[in-house]
Scaffold this active site. Structure first.
Site, PDB file in Angstrom:
ATOM      1  N   ASP A 178      -6.896   1.047   0.888  1.00  0.00           N
ATOM      2  CA  ASP A 178      -6.993   1.393   2.309  1.00  0.00           C
ATOM      3  C   ASP A 178      -8.415   1.074   2.761  1.00  0.00           C
ATOM      4  O   ASP A 178      -9.193   0.445   2.027  1.00  0.00           O
ATOM      5  CB  ASP A 178      -6.611   2.868   2.538  1.00  0.00           C
ATOM      6  CG  ASP A 178      -7.698   3.817   2.035  1.00  0.00           C
ATOM      7  OD1 ASP A 178      -8.626   3.370   1.326  1.00  0.00           O
ATOM      8  OD2 ASP A 178      -7.631   5.017   2.364  1.00  0.00           O
ATOM      9  N   LYS A 207       0.833  -1.206   0.000  1.00  0.00           N
ATOM     10  CA  LYS A 207       0.000   0.000   0.000  1.00  0.00           C
ATOM     11  C   LYS A 207       0.872   1.262   0.000  1.00  0.00           C
ATOM     12  O   LYS A 207       0.673   2.158  -0.824  1.00  0.00           O
ATOM     13  CB  LYS A 207      -0.925  -0.001   1.228  1.00  0.00           C
ATOM     14  CG  LYS A 207      -1.956   1.100   1.192  1.00  0.00           C
ATOM     15  CD  LYS A 207      -2.819   1.114   2.423  1.00  0.00           C
ATOM     16  CE  LYS A 207      -2.303   2.166   3.376  1.00  0.00           C
ATOM     17  NZ  LYS A 207      -3.036   2.258   4.629  1.00  0.00           N
TER      18      LYS A 207
END
Ligand code: SF4
Length: 229
Positions: A146, A127
């Site tokens: 997310d 991420k």
């Protein structure tokens, strides 16, 4: 949700992308930064913390620490104190310091531009690497997943996957690669401004006619999506 063909889903997604583009033409990463290093540090700090809080902390932090060597050589206790209010500060300070030591030792103090090199740094997962690659270097290597992206992808019926890794793979197969970074911004912006976790504002939602609202319990008469294509 009734069964939707792959073709119908692709057509619906195309309309969703166009609508989000119209709604959020200015969508961008909301972590303040002026360099790849600053974005890398801000993204590590953003775990379990709001962007707003991170931006308050980095306002002073980035004046004091200007290079990877500055973080690498700082007394750990001093760095911990500087980032304390972002939460989990001991872990974050250690990750930042170890990460920056590797930047100095292996990358001449520069932030690398590949997923593999980035994810070998301390505190950097897929991420964080996607955030840095997409926003600091303009490289669409993946989709940032997310909490907002995961929630909206489910509600919009784009995936049934549970883990960020599997959700990302599915989104990468659906969304054109050139839009991967923007797509994350659009969903994050929509999640913060309209599709809230607890009470999504479906009534005023710009994509309500394209959304099957999977898992959203409150009934709204304005819902009129057809997912049969
Ligand atoms: S219609 Fe509701 S659930 Fe769907 S994206 Fe909009 S706010 Fe979220």
């Amino acid at each position: 949700m009734p069964r939707e063909s792959a073709q119908a889903k692709a057509a619906r997604l195309k309309k969703i992308l166009a609508a989000l583009d119209r709604t959020y033409p200015e969508a961008h990463c909301e972590l303040d930064h002026r360099s790849p290093l600053e974005l890398l540090i801000a993204t590590i700090l953003s775990a379990q913390c709001t962007d707003k809080r991170v931006n308050i902390v980095t306002w002073d932090l980035f004046k004091k620490y200007r290079s990877a060597a500055d973080y690498a050589n700082a007394p750990l206790a001093e760095l911990e104190q500087a980032i304390r209010t972002t939460g989990f500060f001991r872990n974050k300070a250690k990750n930042i310091q170890d990460c920056c030591r590797k930047l100095v030792e292996r990358h001449r103090g520069q932030v690398p531009r590949t997923m593999e090199e980035l994810t070998h740094l301390d505190g950097v997962g897929r991420k964080t690497a996607n955030v840095v690659l997409g926003n600091a270097f303009g490289i669409n290597a993946g989709v940032v997943v997310d909490t907002h992206v995961a929630r909206l992808s489910h509600r919009l019926g784009l995936t049934k996957q549970k883990t960020p890794e599997k959700i990302e793979l599915e989104l990468m197969a659906l969304v054109p690669q050139k839009q991967w970074t923007l797509f994350s911004h659009w969903l994050i912006w929509h999640g913060r401004r309209r599709c809230f976790a607890r009470k999504p504002d479906c009534e005023h939602c710009e994509i309500r006619k394209l959304c099957p609202r999977i898992g959203v319990k409150v009934f709204h008469p304005c819902r009129s999506v057809s997912i049969r294509g």
